[in-house]
Each structure stands twice: as structure tokens, then as C-alpha cells.
Motif scaffolding. Structure first.
Motif, PDB file in Angstrom:
ATOM      1  N   PHE A  34      16.176  10.773 -18.204  1.00  0.00           N
ATOM      2  CA  PHE A  34      16.970  11.612 -19.105  1.00  0.00           C
ATOM      3  C   PHE A  34      17.319  10.919 -20.415  1.00  0.00           C
ATOM      4  O   PHE A  34      17.454  11.562 -21.443  1.00  0.00           O
ATOM      5  CB  PHE A  34      18.258  12.081 -18.418  1.00  0.00           C
ATOM      6  CG  PHE A  34      18.041  13.218 -17.458  1.00  0.00           C
ATOM      7  CD1 PHE A  34      17.499  14.422 -17.885  1.00  0.00           C
ATOM      8  CD2 PHE A  34      18.365  13.094 -16.110  1.00  0.00           C
ATOM      9  CE1 PHE A  34      17.282  15.478 -16.998  1.00  0.00           C
ATOM     10  CE2 PHE A  34      18.155  14.144 -15.220  1.00  0.00           C
ATOM     11  CZ  PHE A  34      17.617  15.336 -15.665  1.00  0.00           C
TER      12      PHE A  34
ATOM     13  N   LEU B 213      21.602  16.367 -24.552  1.00  0.00           N
ATOM     14  CA  LEU B 213      20.380  17.109 -24.210  1.00  0.00           C
ATOM     15  C   LEU B 213      20.684  18.608 -24.150  1.00  0.00           C
ATOM     16  O   LEU B 213      21.692  19.015 -23.569  1.00  0.00           O
ATOM     17  CB  LEU B 213      19.853  16.649 -22.843  1.00  0.00           C
ATOM     18  CG  LEU B 213      19.428  15.192 -22.734  1.00  0.00           C
ATOM     19  CD1 LEU B 213      19.278  14.783 -21.276  1.00  0.00           C
ATOM     20  CD2 LEU B 213      18.116  14.962 -23.479  1.00  0.00           C
TER      21      LEU B 213
ATOM     22  N   TYR C 238      20.615  22.222 -22.667  1.00  0.00           N
ATOM     23  CA  TYR C 238      20.452  22.651 -21.278  1.00  0.00           C
ATOM     24  C   TYR C 238      20.858  24.110 -21.104  1.00  0.00           C
ATOM     25  O   TYR C 238      21.580  24.676 -21.931  1.00  0.00           O
ATOM     26  CB  TYR C 238      21.295  21.770 -20.344  1.00  0.00           C
ATOM     27  CG  TYR C 238      22.786  21.982 -20.478  1.00  0.00           C
ATOM     28  CD1 TYR C 238      23.467  22.870 -19.628  1.00  0.00           C
ATOM     29  CD2 TYR C 238      23.525  21.321 -21.464  1.00  0.00           C
ATOM     30  CE1 TYR C 238      24.828  23.083 -19.763  1.00  0.00           C
ATOM     31  CE2 TYR C 238      24.880  21.525 -21.598  1.00  0.00           C
ATOM     32  CZ  TYR C 238      25.535  22.410 -20.756  1.00  0.00           C
ATOM     33  OH  TYR C 238      26.878  22.627 -20.892  1.00  0.00           O
TER      34      TYR C 238
END
Length: 195
Positions: free
Chosen positions: A100, A135, A137
Motif C-alpha cells: 500500500f 490512497l 478508496y
């Protein structure tokens, strides 16, 4: 999107094994048995490309599925499964963190939760982790076919509130049985592929 081509490419445990094609990747994260493999099979119209298992904790590697030679679904090990040893869990944690935080081709995380129950502490921790690293999402609430449609709004609100989601747009209500949410999932994927 019409899927003509789908294959599992590799089950990777470290960055040296990740594909080097530079194609975009959509990671599927969630608790063991939340329905990640069933999601993949449903959206690509294949019965068993991604192996589903009644035994939680089966996925222990990053499983790369190449779709239409255009992008990957990456099924990551499920979390929150008690029967896995602490050492094993620590190893997965390290593998996930590396993926990640270092994978430049990761463009979106599909964070899967079970629509039938409020999100667990692990689900919320995973969401916080994804947000911490900036990130993008979307939460995918699986197994919605198990809940009467009249109660969907109530269940969606519980998830949205528990996970502090900005809007209902950041939630896809999904069923691998009925295909509910499949078009919305493809809409999301297409948007990222066309950027």
C-alpha cells in the motif's frame, strides 16, 4: 465493460514479484470471508477465476488478476481472522504495508465490508490506514442480498456513520448473487482507467 480476457498472473509475496507492466491496479481489501473473490468473479462474469473458500484466511499472498490486458485486480490477504498465528499476521501486515505504501501503480482501493453487520474495528483501522497514506478508496458493502431491500438505507447509514464516509457516493452496495452494484463498480473502475 465487456471482459474478454481475465487471468491470474501471479501470487506475490514481495515487491520483486509484482508485475512490471505499469498497468493500473485496484486493490481489494477486507476481512477474511467478506467476499473479495466472489466480487472479482461477479464483475468479470466468471464462475471461478478467483477461488472462493469457505475457510477464512485462505488468501495469504497478493493475487494479481489481469483484466482485459488493461488493469489488475489485486486480492490482498483478509484481515481479522483469529486462527492465523501472530507471526503469520505480522508477516501479512508487513506485506500489506509495503504494497500500500510503495506501489506506484495502485490507483484505488476497494475496501470491502459485510453489509449485514456494522463495520468492525479492523475495517475502521484499515480505512484509517488507507486515508493516512492518501490512497483513494471506495467502500463496497457485500452480501446485500441477505438483507431485505427495505432495510438497505438503514444498513448503509450505519456503515457510512461508523466509517465517517463523506457521502453515499463513497459506498457501493453489492451482491455477488444478484449483481447489485456491479454497474456502479464498473463505472468507478472506468473513471480511473480513463483519467
Amino acid at each position: 465493460m465487456h471482459v474478454q480476457d481475465a487471468e491470474i498472473i501471479i501470487s506475490a509475496v514481495d515487491p520483486k514479484q509484482y508485475p512490471s507492466t505499469g498497468l493500473p491496479e485496484f486493490a481489494l481489501a477486507g476481512r477474511s470471508n467478506v467476499g473479495k473473490s466472489s466480487f472479482i468473479n461477479k464483475v468479470i462474469n466468471r464462475k471461478a477465476l478467483a477461488r472462493t473458500s469457505s475457510k477464512p484466511g485462505k488468501t495469504q499472498t497478493l493475487n494479481y488478476y489481469l483484466i482485459n490486458k488493461a488493469f489488475y485486480f489485486v486480492d490482498v490477504p483478509g484481515y481479522g481472522y483469529a486462527k492465523v498465528s501472530k507471526t503469520e499476521r505480522a508477516k501479512w501486515g508487513q506485506m500489506l504495508e509495503t504494497y500500500f505504501t510503495q506501489r506506484e501503480t495502485l490507483c484505488h482501493v476497494l475496501l470491502m465490508v459485510d453489509f449485514r453487520h456494522p463495520p468492525t474495528a479492523d475495517d475502521i483501522q484499515m480505512k484509517d490506514f488507507i486515508e493516512y497514506y492518501g490512497l483513494p478508496y471506495t467502500v463496497v458493502a457485500t452480501k446485500c442480498d441477505k438483507i431485505p431491500r427495505g432495510k438497505w438505507n438503514q444498513h448503509a447509514s450505519v456503515i457510512k456513520k461508523a466509517m465517517n464516509l463523506p457521502s453515499m457516493e463513497s459506498l457501493i452496495v453489492f451482491s455477488s448473487e444478484t449483481g447489485e452494484g456491479k454497474d456502479k463498480a464498473w463505472g468507478l473502475i472506468s473513471r480511473y482507467l480513463n483519467e
